[in-house]
Each structure stands twice: as structure tokens, then as C-alpha cells.
Design an enzyme around this catalytic site. Structure first.
Site, short mmCIF file in Angstrom:
data_model
loop_
_atom_site.label_atom_id
_atom_site.label_comp_id
_atom_site.label_asym_id
_atom_site.label_seq_id
_atom_site.Cartn_x
_atom_site.Cartn_y
_atom_site.Cartn_z
N TYR A 68 0.80 -1.23 0.00
CA TYR A 68 0.00 0.00 0.00
C TYR A 68 0.83 1.28 0.00
CZ TYR A 68 -4.69 -1.87 0.11
OH TYR A 68 -5.87 -2.47 -0.25
N ASP B 173 -4.46 -34.05 4.68
CA ASP B 173 -5.47 -34.72 3.86
C ASP B 173 -4.83 -35.78 2.99
OD1 ASP B 173 -7.56 -33.19 4.83
OD2 ASP B 173 -7.49 -31.73 3.19
#
Length: 425
Positions: free
Chosen positions: A168, A306
Site C-alpha cells: 500500500y 489430507d
């Protein structure tokens, strides 16, 4: 007589319905037996850790066919000095009428090397030139210069900012944070320092809970008293110190859902451990924190991910490093992480219902086959066997598939049985 039979059925604790609801629970031995197994594992890990610390293998001590580069932690004064020296050389080049350019180490996949002795990915020597006087590279060269300027300001002020803050400061130039993030990594390689040395950190993401006490910027944190949410891992690892633990192992969990289940069940009290997660893709702070725990506490690390190619990729990033940040793999990787579950062979072994298994997509299958070609996978025959099962069956499953047997099956049966059987790779 009939009433007596009826009464026996009502008070029988080992009913068939309970066995069906929690399959394999009858195989579990006493917690003390499992704890004995974990103590043996912890002792072996501590011995190996002490041996590795006494006889460390470094990149410079190996006779590799390719020249490789690594970055180091540098104090702010050194980072500032490096930037000023570079700026001076660029100014001389401009005054000499040669314009200016940056020599940037290439982070392309072709410039990566897996070193089996170190069990991690490193960056080779190839570099590319990024000239300002070239239409193709002028914008990226400008971004590189701007990032250098901002880092120099951080050095002068001795403050930390997030990657988002950095973006920014000049949105119109950077356009997208992925562009400023990528150049930030380039600047690290140019200066030869870790990204942490630049005082630019990512927002807090990872969390830790369990048998760990540590100081965070001088405040003592007891991770057994942080509630179900746990303690956010500090983005600045320099704030962390004085680690103390009576844990027997570290449980690295891929996803937030499984982490919350284990935290709420106080799994770390039944089996003394530290539970940590990055809630998906590993961030730098979590990788640094895990490595620090492993090296200082000398505890074994067991991973719960997983049963899909991406779970194994996440595990490999923690253990062997990512190709994107291979230049800093010496500081970001945690050695000897053991794959506890969920593994492809577990789907049949634990009789995961078909409705809880998912078909692999074409992209999943391609990712699995690509992993089989990676050197860090080939080094571990157990990983190869599991990946072959996954690709052959074309099935995957998330950790939450175990919830089909009950929401607490993960903490009450699956993990204790895995630990009891020493079922890790």
C-alpha cells in the site's frame, strides 16, 4: 428370566452398536502403553537431534556438481550497508553512461536442486540481468528499486511492517500484491539475506496449542491456557524465546477444522504434545516456528494432512522447502517430519465409507504423478507406495472423513491407534 436377559442387554458396556460406531476401538491398548511408545520415539529424536547438532551437514561441506547459494540472517545494519553499497555502484554505472541493472538470482524451477544429504531444495547459481533501459524489464526494475528504498527506510527506523503495508505504499506502481511479494523475495536473494532480515513479515496466520511455554517479546505464554483457539504464532520469530515443554511430540496439522477438534478435546493432555497448524498452505512464520521448536526442544514431528496430492505437497514444503523460497530453505525447513496420516492406504484400512471419499480430478491425478517424479518423494519408498495407491484408485479424502464414525473419532481412536502401532512414514 426374560427380564434378566433384558437387563443384561441394557447394562452391557461392550454392545455391538458401540463397536460399529467406533470401529477398531477394541484394538486400542491402555494409554500408558501408548505413552511408553511415544517416550521411546521422543528419546530417539532427542538423541538424533543432539548428534545432528554436534555434526551438522552444511551446503558448503558437500562436494556438489553445481554451485549453490544460500542466504543468511543479517542484522539491520548489514542490510542497510548492503543496500547503500549497491545504490552507490548503480550510481557509478549511471554516471559512466551505462545505465543500471540488477543481477537477480533466478528462482525458476530449472535453477532448483534437491540435495538428498540435506533433504531439502536449494537454489543453484544461475542469475538473470534486470536492466532499466529495456521495455520488457523496466517496470520490474522500477519495482525492485522502490522495494530497496522502502527496506532502507525500515532499516533506518528499525521497525517492522507487513507485506500488505509494503504494497500500500505504492499501489499504482505495484498494481497487485503478488508483484510486490515476488520482488521482495528477489531483493532477499540480491542482498543475500533472509526475508525476516528485511523486517517485512506476513500477517498472523498459524496457531499453536498444547504443552508449550515460550516468551513472546518478553511476555510468557502458556499454550495450555489459550483456549480452543490457541496462541497465534508471532510473525516476527525474533520475538520468540525461552521455549519449555514436557511434550513427547509435535503434531503438525494441515487444516484448522482438525486442529480445533483436537484442541477442544484437549488431546494434548491425554498424550502430551504440541499441536500446530498454518490453516492450509504453510506461511513463513509457522515454518520458522516449527523449525525452532524442533531444534530447541528436540521433539519428533508427526504430520496429519489430507489424503490428496496437495496434503503431501504441504507436508513437503515444511520438510524440504518450497521452490519459491528455496534460497532460504536452510532456515525454513524442519528435518525428519513423519507422515502420520491421513494416508491413501488408510482409506481401506480404516474402512472409510465410500460416500466420504472423493474422486480425484484430472488435475489431482496430474499433481500426484508430478510428485512421483520429484527427487524428495523418490527418496522415501513409503511415500512412493502411498502416492501410487492414490493415483491408481483415483480417490482422495479429507481428515474430516473420519467424522463419519463420530466427531471425536479422530482424537479418540484414529490418532491413538496410529501412535500405538507406530504407523508413520
Amino acid at each position: 428370566m426374560a427380564d434378566k436377559k433384558k437387563k443384561r442387554r441394557q447394562t452391557d458396556p461392550d454392545s455391538d452398536s458401540e463397536s460399529e460406531a467406533l470401529p477398531f476401538k477394541k484394538l486400542l491398548k491402555s494409554d500408558s502403553t501408548i505413552l511408553s511408545t511415544l517416550k521411546t520415539l521422543a528419546t530417539a529424536s532427542a538423541t538424533a537431534g543432539t548428534s545432528s547438532a554436534a555434526n551438522p551437514i552444511t551446503l558448503s561441506s558437500l562436494s556438489l556438481s553445481s554451485t549453490c547459494r544460500e542466504v543468511t540472517d543479517l542484522p539491520l545494519s548489514s542490510v542497510q550497508s548492503h543496500i547503500e553499497t549497491l545504490a552507490l555502484s548503480l550510481a557509478h554505472s549511471i554516471l559512466a553512461g551505462n545505465g543500471f541493472s540488477f543481477s537477480v538470482p533466478s528462482r525458476a524451477s530449472t535453477n532448483q536442486l534437491y540435495v538428498p544429504e540435506l533433504d531439502r531444495i536449494v537454489l543453484k547459481h544461475k542469475t538473470s540481468t534486470r536492466p532499466y533501459a529495456n521495455v520488457a524489464t523496466v517496470r520490474k526494475t522500477t519495482i525492485t528499486t522502490r522495494i530497496m528504498q522502502l527496506i532502507h527506510q525500515l532499516c533506518l527506523k528499525n521497525i517492522h511492517v507487513t507485506k500488505r503495508d509494503l504494497f500500500y505504499t505504492d499501489v499504482k506502481l505495484f498494481q497487485d500484491q503478488t508483484q510486490s511479494d515476488a520482488v521482495l523475495d528477489d531483493v532477499s536473494t540480491i542482498l543475500g539475506c533472509t526475508r525476516s532480515s528485511l523486517n517485512v513479515v506476513a500477517a498472523e496466520k498459524g496457531v499453536v496449542v498444547g504443552r508449550l511455554i515460550f516468551s513472546d517479546n518478553g511476555d510468557m505464554i502458556d499454550c495450555t491456557k489459550m483456549g480452543m483457539g490457541g496462541k497465534a504464532i508471532p510473525p516476527n520469530i525474533d520475538r520468540v524465546g525461552d521455549m519449555q515443554s514436557d511434550a513427547l511430540f509435535i503434531l503438525l496439522v494441515e487444516k484448522d477444522a482438525a486442529y480445533m477438534r483436537l484442541a477442544e478435546d484437549r488431546f494434548y493432555n491425554r498424550f502430551p504434545c504440541i499441536i500446530v497448524t498454518a490453516k492450509g498452505q504453510p506461511d513463513v512464520a509457522t515454518r520458522l516456528f516449527l523449525r525452532k521448536m524442533k531444534l530447541e526442544l528436540k521433539l519428533p514431528v508427526l504430520a496429519l494432512v489430507d489424503s490428496d496430492p496437495y496434503g503431501l505437497k504441504i507436508l513437503s514444503v515444511y520438510g524440504c522447502g518450497s521452490k519459491n523460497m528455496s534460497y532460504d530453505s536452510a532456515n525454513l525447513t524442519t528435518p525428519d517430519i513423519k507422515w502420520l496420516g491421513i494416508r491413501p492406504s488408510d482409506l481401506d484400512k480404516y474402512k472409510i465409507p465410500e460416500q466420504c471419499r472423493l474422486p480425484m480430478t484430472e488435475q489431482d491425478i496430474k499433481t500426484g504423478k508430478d510428485l512421483l517424479e520429484e527427487d524428495f518423494v523418490k527418496k522415501n519408498p513409503g511415500w512412493v507406495e502411498e502416492l501410487n495407491i492414490m493415483v491408481k484408485t483415483k480417490q482422495k479424502a479429507e481428515i474430516q472423513a473420519l467424522s463419519s464414525f463420530g466427531f471425536q473419532y479422530l482424537s479418540e481412536v484414529y490418532l491413538p491407534l496410529k501412535l500405538q502401532q507406530k504407523d508413520w512414514l
